[in-house]
Design a protein around this motif. Structure first.
Motif, PDB file in Angstrom:
ATOM      1  N   GLN A 122      -0.180  81.779   6.992  1.00 14.51           N
ATOM      2  CA  GLN A 122      -1.029  80.769   7.627  1.00 14.51           C
ATOM      3  C   GLN A 122      -2.485  81.045   7.290  1.00 14.51           C
ATOM      4  OE1 GLN A 122      -0.292  80.353  11.806  1.00 14.51           O
ATOM      5  NE2 GLN A 122      -2.276  79.451  12.203  1.00 14.51           N
ATOM      6  N   VAL A 123      -3.248  79.974   7.090  1.00 11.25           N
ATOM      7  CA  VAL A 123      -4.675  80.114   6.797  1.00 11.25           C
ATOM      8  C   VAL A 123      -5.441  79.078   7.617  1.00 11.25           C
ATOM      9  CG1 VAL A 123      -4.580  78.617   4.753  1.00 11.25           C
ATOM     10  CG2 VAL A 123      -6.412  80.293   4.970  1.00 11.25           C
ATOM     11  N   THR A 124      -6.597  79.471   8.097  1.00  6.70           N
ATOM     12  CA  THR A 124      -7.466  78.563   8.838  1.00  6.70           C
ATOM     13  C   THR A 124      -8.815  78.506   8.138  1.00  6.70           C
ATOM     14  OG1 THR A 124      -8.331  80.307  10.289  1.00  6.70           O
ATOM     15  CG2 THR A 124      -6.386  79.105  11.058  1.00  6.70           C
ATOM     16  N   ASN A 125      -9.580  77.494   8.473  1.00  7.36           N
ATOM     17  CA  ASN A 125     -10.978  77.448   8.073  1.00  7.36           C
ATOM     18  C   ASN A 125     -11.762  76.739   9.160  1.00  7.36           C
ATOM     19  OD1 ASN A 125     -10.487  74.725   7.606  1.00  7.36           O
ATOM     20  ND2 ASN A 125     -11.216  74.718   5.524  1.00  7.36           N
ATOM     21  N   TRP A 126     -13.037  76.960   9.180  1.00  2.00           N
ATOM     22  CA  TRP A 126     -13.921  76.344  10.162  1.00  2.00           C
ATOM     23  C   TRP A 126     -14.866  75.452   9.398  1.00  2.00           C
ATOM     24  CZ3 TRP A 126     -19.181  76.325  11.265  1.00  2.00           C
ATOM     25  CH2 TRP A 126     -19.530  75.884  12.532  1.00  2.00           C
ATOM     26  N   VAL A 127     -14.874  74.178   9.763  1.00  6.23           N
ATOM     27  CA  VAL A 127     -15.741  73.216   9.098  1.00  6.23           C
ATOM     28  C   VAL A 127     -16.705  72.666  10.145  1.00  6.23           C
ATOM     29  CG1 VAL A 127     -15.864  71.115   7.719  1.00  6.23           C
ATOM     30  CG2 VAL A 127     -13.866  72.607   7.524  1.00  6.23           C
ATOM     31  N   HIS A 128     -17.978  72.735   9.859  1.00  3.87           N
ATOM     32  CA  HIS A 128     -18.994  72.278  10.802  1.00  3.87           C
ATOM     33  C   HIS A 128     -18.832  70.790  11.088  1.00  3.87           C
ATOM     34  CE1 HIS A 128     -22.938  71.815  12.664  1.00  3.87           C
ATOM     35  NE2 HIS A 128     -22.935  73.135  12.769  1.00  3.87           N
ATOM     36  N   ALA A 129     -19.106  70.403  12.318  1.00  3.00           N
ATOM     37  CA  ALA A 129     -18.968  69.000  12.730  1.00  3.00           C
ATOM     38  C   ALA A 129     -19.852  68.066  11.910  1.00  3.00           C
ATOM     39  CB  ALA A 129     -19.298  68.859  14.213  1.00  3.00           C
ATOM     40  N   THR A 130     -20.958  68.589  11.382  1.00  2.00           N
ATOM     41  CA  THR A 130     -21.882  67.758  10.604  1.00  2.00           C
ATOM     42  C   THR A 130     -21.588  67.808   9.103  1.00  2.00           C
ATOM     43  OG1 THR A 130     -23.484  69.560  10.467  1.00  2.00           O
ATOM     44  CG2 THR A 130     -23.728  68.016  12.311  1.00  2.00           C
ATOM     45  N   ASN A 131     -20.379  68.260   8.749  1.00  3.84           N
ATOM     46  CA  ASN A 131     -19.996  68.372   7.339  1.00  3.84           C
ATOM     47  C   ASN A 131     -18.768  67.496   7.055  1.00  3.84           C
ATOM     48  OD1 ASN A 131     -19.344  69.131   4.744  1.00  3.84           O
ATOM     49  ND2 ASN A 131     -19.198  71.304   5.174  1.00  3.84           N
ATOM     50  N   PRO A 132     -18.952  66.170   7.008  1.00  2.00           N
ATOM     51  CA  PRO A 132     -17.791  65.295   6.790  1.00  2.00           C
ATOM     52  C   PRO A 132     -17.115  65.510   5.434  1.00  2.00           C
ATOM     53  CG  PRO A 132     -19.830  64.026   6.698  1.00  2.00           C
ATOM     54  CD  PRO A 132     -20.196  65.418   7.160  1.00  2.00           C
ATOM     55  N   LEU A 133     -17.880  65.886   4.409  1.00  2.00           N
ATOM     56  CA  LEU A 133     -17.256  66.147   3.105  1.00  2.00           C
ATOM     57  C   LEU A 133     -16.349  67.369   3.175  1.00  2.00           C
ATOM     58  CD1 LEU A 133     -20.198  65.390   0.643  1.00  2.00           C
ATOM     59  CD2 LEU A 133     -18.204  63.972   1.148  1.00  2.00           C
ATOM     60  N   GLY A 134     -16.786  68.394   3.884  1.00  2.92           N
ATOM     61  CA  GLY A 134     -15.952  69.583   4.063  1.00  2.92           C
ATOM     62  C   GLY A 134     -14.687  69.274   4.841  1.00  2.92           C
ATOM     63  N   GLN A 135     -14.816  68.423   5.861  1.00  3.36           N
ATOM     64  CA  GLN A 135     -13.645  68.019   6.643  1.00  3.36           C
ATOM     65  C   GLN A 135     -12.668  67.242   5.766  1.00  3.36           C
ATOM     66  OE1 GLN A 135     -14.860  66.092  10.326  1.00  3.36           O
ATOM     67  NE2 GLN A 135     -16.612  67.456  10.443  1.00  3.36           N
ATOM     68  N   LYS A 136     -13.196  66.313   4.969  1.00  3.17           N
ATOM     69  CA  LYS A 136     -12.354  65.506   4.084  1.00  3.17           C
ATOM     70  C   LYS A 136     -11.640  66.401   3.066  1.00  3.17           C
ATOM     71  CE  LYS A 136     -12.563  61.650   0.822  1.00  3.17           C
ATOM     72  NZ  LYS A 136     -13.429  60.709   0.121  1.00  3.17           N
ATOM     73  N   ALA A 137     -12.379  67.349   2.490  1.00  4.03           N
ATOM     74  CA  ALA A 137     -11.783  68.255   1.509  1.00  4.03           C
ATOM     75  C   ALA A 137     -10.697  69.115   2.145  1.00  4.03           C
ATOM     76  CB  ALA A 137     -12.865  69.141   0.878  1.00  4.03           C
ATOM     77  N   SER A 138     -10.934  69.598   3.362  1.00  2.35           N
ATOM     78  CA  SER A 138      -9.923  70.406   4.046  1.00  2.35           C
ATOM     79  C   SER A 138      -8.662  69.598   4.314  1.00  2.35           C
ATOM     80  CB  SER A 138     -10.485  70.964   5.359  1.00  2.35           C
ATOM     81  OG  SER A 138     -11.483  71.924   5.091  1.00  2.35           O
ATOM     82  N   HIS A 139      -8.823  68.372   4.789  1.00  2.00           N
ATOM     83  CA  HIS A 139      -7.651  67.500   5.001  1.00  2.00           C
ATOM     84  C   HIS A 139      -6.900  67.292   3.692  1.00  2.00           C
ATOM     85  CE1 HIS A 139      -7.883  66.327   9.203  1.00  2.00           C
ATOM     86  NE2 HIS A 139      -9.198  66.175   9.080  1.00  2.00           N
ATOM     87  N   ALA A 140      -7.631  67.069   2.619  1.00  2.00           N
ATOM     88  CA  ALA A 140      -6.991  66.842   1.316  1.00  2.00           C
ATOM     89  C   ALA A 140      -6.204  68.064   0.848  1.00  2.00           C
ATOM     90  CB  ALA A 140      -8.047  66.463   0.273  1.00  2.00           C
ATOM     91  N   ARG A 141      -6.590  69.249   1.289  1.00  3.76           N
ATOM     92  CA  ARG A 141      -5.897  70.483   0.898  1.00  3.76           C
ATOM     93  C   ARG A 141      -4.806  70.865   1.888  1.00  3.76           C
ATOM     94  NH1 ARG A 141     -11.290  71.453  -0.362  1.00  3.76           N
ATOM     95  NH2 ARG A 141     -11.594  71.358  -2.590  1.00  3.76           N
ATOM     96  N   GLY A 142      -4.522  69.977   2.858  1.00  2.00           N
ATOM     97  CA  GLY A 142      -3.410  70.222   3.773  1.00  2.00           C
ATOM     98  C   GLY A 142      -3.788  70.857   5.104  1.00  2.00           C
ATOM     99  N   PHE A 143      -5.058  71.084   5.350  1.00  2.00           N
ATOM    100  CA  PHE A 143      -5.472  71.620   6.647  1.00  2.00           C
ATOM    101  C   PHE A 143      -5.393  70.500   7.688  1.00  2.00           C
ATOM    102  CE2 PHE A 143      -7.323  74.690   3.813  1.00  2.00           C
ATOM    103  CZ  PHE A 143      -7.310  75.892   4.516  1.00  2.00           C
ATOM    104  N   ARG A 144      -5.118  70.868   8.924  1.00  2.00           N
ATOM    105  CA  ARG A 144      -5.097  69.908  10.019  1.00  2.00           C
ATOM    106  C   ARG A 144      -6.001  70.427  11.136  1.00  2.00           C
ATOM    107  NH1 ARG A 144      -2.272  72.066  14.102  1.00  2.00           N
ATOM    108  NH2 ARG A 144      -0.788  73.684  13.630  1.00  2.00           N
TER     109      ARG A 144
END
Length: 156
Positions: A122-144
């Protein structure tokens, strides 16, 4: 041509500088207005060094022509719910002119391969609320999304 690899000790000064830059850039304008740059810098350096020094901690570096242009910081920590070791992708940065080329994806893939090699499931990451590109990229890589960090400023 840019290539992705594991970090080397000669990368450390660049990693420290980019970690500080990344931590400053992800601050919201409201946070940046009150933040002290030297404190943000010191905290980013402490986090990077602690992660690299921890068991299993590493960084993936993208280089071009022998100079680093991006990194992904990876740590190992226990899952808050099970205590089992899990990967943590702590920071990612690519110089602006290297974005949009699939290099962040390559860093993630190498990082995930490394974690699988360690037996991490299992792997986690923390994406800042003001970073929509980071959130989009994380979703694209399978993070939820599995949690949301919130804050409140206490007054009087």
């Amino acid at each position: 041509m840019a290539q992705v690899r594991f970090w080397q000790p000669t990368d450390l000064p660049w990693l420290l500088e980019m970690a500080a830059r990344t931590d400053w850039e992800i601050l919201s304008p409201t946070d940046r207005a009150v933040a002290r740059p030297e404190v943000v810098r010191a905290n980013s350096h402490r986090n990077l060094l602690a992660t690299l020094a921890s068991p299993g901690g590493t960084a993936i570096v993208t280089e071009d022509g022998g100079r680093p242009v991006g990194f992904l910081l990876i740590g190992i920590r226990p899952d808050d719910r099970t205590g089992e070791p899990q990967g943590y992708m702590a920071d990612i940065y690519l110089m602006p002119e290297y974005r949009g080329r699939g290099l962040a994806k390559q860093m993630h893939e190498l990082g995930e391969q490394y974690l699988r090699w360690l037996g991490i499931r299992q792997v986690t990451n923390w994406v800042h609320a003001t970073n929509p590109l980071g959130q989009k990229a994380s979703h694209a890589r399978g993070f939820r999304v599995w949690g949301v960090m919130m804050e409140k400023l206490l007054t009087g």
